[in-house]
Design a protein around this motif. Structure first.
Motif, mmCIF file in Angstrom:
data_model
loop_
_atom_site.group_PDB
_atom_site.id
_atom_site.type_symbol
_atom_site.label_atom_id
_atom_site.label_comp_id
_atom_site.label_asym_id
_atom_site.label_seq_id
_atom_site.Cartn_x
_atom_site.Cartn_y
_atom_site.Cartn_z
ATOM 1 N N PRO A 107 51.834 29.746 27.230
ATOM 2 C CA PRO A 107 52.654 28.526 27.261
ATOM 3 C C PRO A 107 53.610 28.509 25.920
ATOM 4 O O PRO A 107 53.242 28.999 24.897
ATOM 5 N N ARG A 108 54.957 28.153 26.371
ATOM 6 C CA ARG A 108 55.736 28.186 25.159
ATOM 7 C C ARG A 108 56.588 26.779 25.140
ATOM 8 O O ARG A 108 57.728 26.445 25.642
ATOM 9 N N ARG A 109 55.796 25.808 24.750
ATOM 10 C CA ARG A 109 56.316 24.408 24.638
ATOM 11 C C ARG A 109 57.215 24.261 23.642
ATOM 12 O O ARG A 109 57.012 24.771 22.574
ATOM 13 N N VAL A 110 58.509 23.460 24.023
ATOM 14 C CA VAL A 110 59.305 23.310 22.998
ATOM 15 C C VAL A 110 59.292 21.896 22.536
ATOM 16 O O VAL A 110 59.559 20.861 23.084
ATOM 17 N N VAL A 111 58.614 21.763 21.354
ATOM 18 C CA VAL A 111 58.124 20.482 20.792
ATOM 19 C C VAL A 111 58.484 20.491 19.084
ATOM 20 O O VAL A 111 58.255 21.418 18.680
ATOM 21 N N ASP A 112 58.795 19.356 18.668
ATOM 22 C CA ASP A 112 58.792 19.302 17.121
ATOM 23 C C ASP A 112 57.639 19.016 16.696
ATOM 24 O O ASP A 112 56.964 18.227 16.628
ATOM 25 N N ALA A 113 57.006 20.211 15.980
ATOM 26 C CA ALA A 113 55.614 20.234 15.551
ATOM 27 C C ALA A 113 55.557 19.284 14.336
ATOM 28 O O ALA A 113 54.589 18.760 14.140
ATOM 29 N N GLU A 114 56.666 19.105 13.595
ATOM 30 C CA GLU A 114 56.655 18.434 12.452
ATOM 31 C C GLU A 114 56.402 16.946 12.710
ATOM 32 O O GLU A 114 56.432 16.046 11.807
ATOM 33 N N ARG A 115 56.770 16.412 13.854
ATOM 34 C CA ARG A 115 56.555 15.122 14.350
ATOM 35 C C ARG A 115 55.356 14.455 13.821
ATOM 36 O O ARG A 115 55.175 13.323 13.419
ATOM 37 N N TRP A 116 54.146 15.137 13.943
ATOM 38 C CA TRP A 116 52.786 14.703 13.728
ATOM 39 C C TRP A 116 52.250 15.311 12.572
ATOM 40 O O TRP A 116 51.183 14.986 12.305
ATOM 41 N N TYR A 117 53.036 16.160 11.701
ATOM 42 C CA TYR A 117 52.421 16.700 10.681
ATOM 43 C C TYR A 117 51.942 16.055 9.606
ATOM 44 O O TYR A 117 52.516 15.083 8.959
ATOM 45 N N THR A 118 50.597 15.980 9.259
ATOM 46 C CA THR A 118 50.048 15.661 7.999
ATOM 47 C C THR A 118 50.040 16.591 7.166
ATOM 48 O O THR A 118 49.174 17.495 6.843
ATOM 49 N N PRO A 119 50.746 15.966 5.778
ATOM 50 C CA PRO A 119 50.704 17.016 4.644
ATOM 51 C C PRO A 119 49.273 17.040 4.012
ATOM 52 O O PRO A 119 48.393 16.263 4.158
ATOM 53 N N SER A 120 49.036 18.055 3.324
ATOM 54 C CA SER A 120 47.723 18.472 2.460
ATOM 55 C C SER A 120 47.414 17.199 1.534
ATOM 56 O O SER A 120 48.373 17.144 0.716
ATOM 57 N N PRO A 121 46.288 16.697 1.707
ATOM 58 C CA PRO A 121 46.002 15.510 0.755
ATOM 59 C C PRO A 121 45.232 16.132 -0.554
ATOM 60 O O PRO A 121 45.068 17.400 -0.946
ATOM 61 N N THR A 122 44.861 15.013 -1.356
ATOM 62 C CA THR A 122 44.360 15.697 -2.446
ATOM 63 C C THR A 122 43.001 16.126 -2.492
ATOM 64 O O THR A 122 42.260 15.712 -1.434
ATOM 65 N N ASP A 123 42.434 16.916 -3.414
ATOM 66 C CA ASP A 123 41.266 17.970 -3.157
ATOM 67 C C ASP A 123 40.197 16.745 -3.341
ATOM 68 O O ASP A 123 39.971 15.847 -3.915
ATOM 69 N N PRO A 124 39.043 16.994 -2.546
ATOM 70 C CA PRO A 124 38.045 15.946 -2.577
ATOM 71 C C PRO A 124 37.243 16.230 -3.621
ATOM 72 O O PRO A 124 37.423 17.585 -4.018
ATOM 73 N N PRO A 125 36.482 15.408 -4.325
ATOM 74 C CA PRO A 125 35.471 15.758 -5.474
ATOM 75 C C PRO A 125 34.512 16.997 -5.017
ATOM 76 O O PRO A 125 34.182 17.040 -3.729
ATOM 77 N N GLU A 126 34.224 17.778 -6.027
ATOM 78 C CA GLU A 126 33.212 19.055 -5.893
ATOM 79 C C GLU A 126 32.002 18.531 -5.542
ATOM 80 O O GLU A 126 31.474 17.643 -6.364
ATOM 81 N N ARG A 127 31.284 18.990 -4.409
ATOM 82 C CA ARG A 127 29.963 18.591 -4.240
ATOM 83 C C ARG A 127 28.951 19.192 -5.231
ATOM 84 O O ARG A 127 29.073 20.365 -5.645
ATOM 85 N N VAL A 128 27.998 18.764 -5.825
ATOM 86 C CA VAL A 128 26.791 18.930 -6.834
ATOM 87 C C VAL A 128 25.839 19.605 -5.981
ATOM 88 O O VAL A 128 25.270 19.052 -5.077
#
Length: 432
Positions: free
Chosen positions: A411-432
């Motif tokens: 498939p070669r869908r022509v769609v704006d992929a950035e319409r739904w784009y979720t940027p990278s959030p802050t890192d979660p705390p490291e698990r102990v």
């Protein structure tokens, strides 16, 4: 009688005329027998001393010989002991390295790890490709150069000019090309495999190094063997000119996690060794252009490699392709050319050594995890799964086919992929 008397008188007179021995001397003169005995004793003693000296000399020589033998034996034993100590030291070093490696590997699998994620990614790619499920698996659609060029064109990313495409090695014919130099490639080549730069000479064509000469517009048997290591179709593309002094443009590899820039590897070489990666030196940058240092042990680094020109444009192109790919991880390879960034290839499973230092490996792995979650979120919010094409026109170089494993069936869908784009959030705390 008178004659006898005269003789006696004459003898007396002769004796009276002989010198007398002083009494003191006379007393010191030993008798003849004693003196002979003394001489005999001394001669015997000399013989005894000479025999003793000979015996002592033999003993000394024997002791000296024994000493030399013992010293040689001791030196040999010392050398053997030193060699054994060196072997033990080497074995201990190997054991220490194995222990550290095992500890690092254990550490990698107790938290996020780029190496572990890549291993899983390779396994998933093998399953999809082995079953011919390319059409429904974006990961199986990567490593198709002409398909990547079409995707890049649709997103406004510059690509090399295609001069000719051939479906089989036997049909390759470039005698009618007007270019002075070009690059012959296979659609499935990677890491310099099935990549052959050619330049025109007086009799036809030759490789950059001049090791191979062609008098006809066809690749040699040796070149064909290299090309078929890749996958068809086969094509000729323009020779990209460097934006610097080197013959070969900088090879810029942008590691992305669904739109997030993880690191940028810049590789360059002096001279004309195009496909020999051992001649390339490297430098790693973060998204802000800072030097990441020697994050990959054993690699050849050059701290003097400058930040590539058109930096923002490079990262923008890589980010757009990463988001459109529909993959949580993608490496976008670009060239720094005289006209700006030009796409080289897209790869979801880069080859070569990818075992970074532990802390950096964990950082890359954590970013990959977040990318998977973000992509799943976007799909849940309405993003179509898989690779999405942009609105710009593009050329499709593949013939039609009904097989699911063939690019024309994907498939070669022509769609704006950035319409739904979720940027990278802050890192979660490291698990102990």
């Amino acid at each position: 009688m008178n004659e006898v008397s005269d003789l006696c008188t004459s003898d007396i007179h002769r004796r009276s005329r002989m010198p007398r021995i002083p009494r003191a001397v006379h007393r010191n003169i030993p008798g003849i027998g004693w003196r002979d005995r003394k001489i005999s004793f001394l001669e015997t003693r000399v013989d005894q001393l000479l025999a003793s000296r000979s015996s002592l000399t033999e003993n000394l020589e024997s002791i000296t010989s024994t000493l030399h033998e013992e010293r040689a034996r001791n030196n040999s034993q010392t050398r053997a002991q030193m060699a054994e100590i060196e072997t033990l030291r080497s074995d201990m070093e190997v054991l220490r390295e194995l222990y550290e490696t095992a500890s690092s590997e254990h550490e990698r699998f107790t938290r996020s790890s780029f190496k572990a994620k890549m291993s899983n990614y390779l396994g998933a790619t093998d399953v999809a490709r082995a079953n011919g499920w390319h059409a429904t698996n974006a990961i199986a659609q990567m490593n198709y150069k002409l398909r990547s060029y079409s995707l890049a064109e649709s997103l406004g990313v510059d690509t090399p000019k295609i001069l000719g495409v051939w479906n089989s090695p036997e049909s390759i014919e470039f005698s009618d090309l007007d270019e002075e130099k070009f690059v012959l490639k296979a659609d499935g080549g990677h890491s310099g495999i099935a990549v052959i730069p050619l330049i025109r000479n007086d009799s036809g064509w030759q490789t950059l190094t001049g090791k191979e000469q062609l008098t006809e517009g066809r690749p040699s048997d040796r070149m064909l063997k290299r090309l078929i290591k890749g996958r068809g179709p086969y094509f000729a593309e323009e020779f990209l000119e460097s934006d610097g002094e080197s013959t070969i443009p900088q090879d810029i590899k942008v590691y992305t996690a669904y739109g997030h820039i993880l690191q940028v590897l810049v590789m360059q070489t002096e001279g004309k060794q195009v496909v020999n990666r051992q001649t390339f030196s490297r430098k790693y940058f973060d998204a802000d252009g800072n030097d990441l240092g020697m994050i990959l042990p054993g690699a050849v680094y050059d701290p003097d490699i400058p930040l590539p020109n058109h930096w923002d444009e490079l990262l923008s192109a890589a980010k757009g392709l990463s988001i459109a790919s529909g993959l949580p991880f993608l490496r976008v390879d670009l060239y720094a050319t005289s006209r700006g960034p030009v796409l080289g290839e897209l790869t979801s499973t880069p080859g070569g050594k990818q075992q970074y230092r532990l802390q950096h490996d964990a950082m890359l792995g954590a970013a990959w995890n977040r990318a998977e979650v973000r992509l799943e979120r976007d799909i849940a919010l309405g993003r179509p799964p898989g690779t999405l094409y942009g609105p710009d026109p593009y050329t499709w170089w593949y013939s039609e086919s009904g097989e699911e494993s063939h690019p024309s069936s994907w498939p070669r869908r022509v769609v704006d992929a950035e319409r739904w784009y979720t940027p990278s959030p802050t890192d979660p705390p490291e698990r102990v």
